[in-house]
Write a protein that holds these residues in place. Sequence first.
Motif, PDB file in Angstrom:
ATOM      1  N   ILE A 165      17.420 -22.776 -27.638  1.00  0.00           N
ATOM      2  CA  ILE A 165      18.625 -22.988 -28.653  1.00  0.00           C
ATOM      3  C   ILE A 165      19.792 -22.542 -27.963  1.00  0.00           C
ATOM      4  O   ILE A 165      20.057 -21.797 -26.796  1.00  0.00           O
ATOM      5  N   ARG A 166      21.102 -23.546 -28.052  1.00  0.00           N
ATOM      6  CA  ARG A 166      22.271 -23.610 -27.413  1.00  0.00           C
ATOM      7  C   ARG A 166      23.166 -23.992 -27.926  1.00  0.00           C
ATOM      8  O   ARG A 166      24.319 -22.987 -27.747  1.00  0.00           O
ATOM      9  N   ASN A 167      22.914 -23.454 -29.392  1.00  0.00           N
ATOM     10  CA  ASN A 167      24.051 -22.953 -30.130  1.00  0.00           C
ATOM     11  C   ASN A 167      23.681 -23.277 -32.067  1.00  0.00           C
ATOM     12  O   ASN A 167      22.890 -23.777 -32.113  1.00  0.00           O
ATOM     13  N   PRO A 168      24.618 -22.911 -32.388  1.00  0.00           N
ATOM     14  CA  PRO A 168      24.511 -22.599 -33.903  1.00  0.00           C
ATOM     15  C   PRO A 168      24.005 -23.703 -34.748  1.00  0.00           C
ATOM     16  O   PRO A 168      23.527 -24.002 -36.018  1.00  0.00           O
ATOM     17  N   LEU A 169      24.226 -25.167 -34.286  1.00  0.00           N
ATOM     18  CA  LEU A 169      24.164 -26.318 -34.815  1.00  0.00           C
ATOM     19  C   LEU A 169      22.328 -26.387 -34.871  1.00  0.00           C
ATOM     20  O   LEU A 169      21.913 -26.622 -35.313  1.00  0.00           O
ATOM     21  N   HIS A 170      21.503 -25.324 -33.665  1.00  0.00           N
ATOM     22  CA  HIS A 170      20.578 -26.260 -33.379  1.00  0.00           C
ATOM     23  C   HIS A 170      19.595 -24.914 -34.747  1.00  0.00           C
ATOM     24  O   HIS A 170      18.861 -25.497 -35.321  1.00  0.00           O
ATOM     25  N   VAL A 171      20.432 -24.315 -34.565  1.00  0.00           N
ATOM     26  CA  VAL A 171      19.961 -22.553 -36.037  1.00  0.00           C
ATOM     27  C   VAL A 171      19.827 -23.917 -37.183  1.00  0.00           C
ATOM     28  O   VAL A 171      19.111 -23.248 -38.105  1.00  0.00           O
ATOM     29  N   LEU A 172      20.869 -23.912 -37.598  1.00  0.00           N
ATOM     30  CA  LEU A 172      20.835 -24.930 -38.968  1.00  0.00           C
ATOM     31  C   LEU A 172      20.020 -25.992 -38.521  1.00  0.00           C
ATOM     32  O   LEU A 172      19.499 -25.712 -39.946  1.00  0.00           O
ATOM     33  N   ASP A 173      19.577 -26.494 -38.052  1.00  0.00           N
ATOM     34  CA  ASP A 173      19.158 -28.155 -38.044  1.00  0.00           C
ATOM     35  C   ASP A 173      17.668 -27.161 -38.336  1.00  0.00           C
ATOM     36  O   ASP A 173      16.692 -27.856 -38.953  1.00  0.00           O
ATOM     37  N   SER A 174      17.592 -26.244 -37.723  1.00  0.00           N
ATOM     38  CA  SER A 174      15.659 -26.088 -37.468  1.00  0.00           C
ATOM     39  C   SER A 174      15.115 -25.146 -38.947  1.00  0.00           C
ATOM     40  O   SER A 174      14.426 -26.115 -39.246  1.00  0.00           O
ATOM     41  N   ALA A 175      16.443 -24.492 -39.543  1.00  0.00           N
ATOM     42  CA  ALA A 175      16.300 -23.950 -40.893  1.00  0.00           C
ATOM     43  C   ALA A 175      16.415 -25.650 -41.768  1.00  0.00           C
ATOM     44  O   ALA A 175      14.935 -25.212 -42.524  1.00  0.00           O
ATOM     45  N   LEU A 176      16.798 -25.924 -41.567  1.00  0.00           N
ATOM     46  CA  LEU A 176      16.830 -27.712 -42.150  1.00  0.00           C
ATOM     47  C   LEU A 176      15.775 -28.489 -42.310  1.00  0.00           C
ATOM     48  O   LEU A 176      14.884 -28.806 -42.982  1.00  0.00           O
ATOM     49  N   MET A 177      14.684 -28.118 -41.648  1.00  0.00           N
ATOM     50  CA  MET A 177      13.544 -29.050 -41.152  1.00  0.00           C
ATOM     51  C   MET A 177      13.027 -28.216 -41.280  1.00  0.00           C
ATOM     52  O   MET A 177      11.072 -28.999 -41.411  1.00  0.00           O
ATOM     53  N   GLY A 178      13.030 -27.228 -41.844  1.00  0.00           N
ATOM     54  CA  GLY A 178      11.423 -26.005 -42.120  1.00  0.00           C
ATOM     55  C   GLY A 178      10.889 -25.344 -40.758  1.00  0.00           C
ATOM     56  O   GLY A 178       9.809 -25.658 -41.145  1.00  0.00           O
ATOM     57  N   ALA A 179      11.910 -25.584 -40.132  1.00  0.00           N
ATOM     58  CA  ALA A 179      10.710 -24.749 -38.825  1.00  0.00           C
ATOM     59  C   ALA A 179      10.494 -23.500 -39.190  1.00  0.00           C
ATOM     60  O   ALA A 179      11.384 -22.467 -39.808  1.00  0.00           O
ATOM     61  N   ASP A 180       9.066 -22.986 -38.567  1.00  0.00           N
ATOM     62  CA  ASP A 180       8.930 -21.422 -39.093  1.00  0.00           C
ATOM     63  C   ASP A 180      10.074 -20.195 -38.334  1.00  0.00           C
ATOM     64  O   ASP A 180      10.443 -19.474 -38.982  1.00  0.00           O
ATOM     65  N   ILE A 181      10.227 -20.719 -36.738  1.00  0.00           N
ATOM     66  CA  ILE A 181      11.028 -19.719 -35.869  1.00  0.00           C
ATOM     67  C   ILE A 181      12.320 -20.579 -35.472  1.00  0.00           C
ATOM     68  O   ILE A 181      11.707 -21.023 -34.869  1.00  0.00           O
ATOM     69  N   ALA A 182      12.999 -19.703 -35.948  1.00  0.00           N
ATOM     70  CA  ALA A 182      13.907 -19.521 -34.522  1.00  0.00           C
ATOM     71  C   ALA A 182      14.021 -18.832 -33.524  1.00  0.00           C
ATOM     72  O   ALA A 182      14.333 -17.354 -33.691  1.00  0.00           O
TER      73      ALA A 182
END
Length: 214
Positions: A165-182
């Motif tokens: 992960i390089r930036n906050p958008l990666h974290v936001l997209d992870s949450a929106l996509m339903g990834a279990d963990i960032a």
Amino acid sequence: MKFFIDTANIDEIKEAHSMGMVDGVTTNPSLISKESGVFEEIIKEICKIVNGPVNAEVISLDVEGMLKEARHLIGIHDNIVVKIPMTVDGLKATRQLSGEGIKTNVTLIFSPLQALMAAKAGATYVSPFVGRLDDLSYEGMLIVEQIVEIYSNYAYNTEVIVASIRNPLHVLDSALMGADIATIPFNVLSKLAAHPLTDKGIRSFLDDWEKTKK
Ligand code: E4P
């Protein structure tokens, strides 16, 4: 979504932990190499701070070597998760370790089919590396979306750790996509909490408060 911290730096882990933002930790040989001290001692120290999965990676590339290292690593602490590279030997080792009830994280995943194979081998976690794909002009988060969909289609229990992960958008997209963990580097974690309007709002509240004293 769970937050893991992607570092082997004890000060960063302590700071993020005190914010209540550390559900687990990921390390890799490069992250360990940035710290002073012996690998096992660093991992032990991390396990004292964080009561959650602590990922430590094997160095061997052959099945027997990986199995030997994995069995040694799990002796360090009950919370250890063994990171195994996504290779044919890695899949064989994952299958064996999964059969023994040892938790694994198949790492260096760059395609949804690699993630499907890791899940079939019994991986506890998979780590798609989104930033390194972005660096090559491939859309890293696209593979996360596809992995989440595939695992949902077939009800795999393997958890998806969005990595690199390089930036906050990666974290936001992870949450929106339903990834279990960032798994988030400390510098990105700090950015998540910040907003210029929050700072501006605090300043203006304090300025107005000063006026009430006149
Ligand atoms: C994940 O487990 C890895 O440690 C990490 O996310 C790799 O990130 P990088 O591409 O920034 O090295």
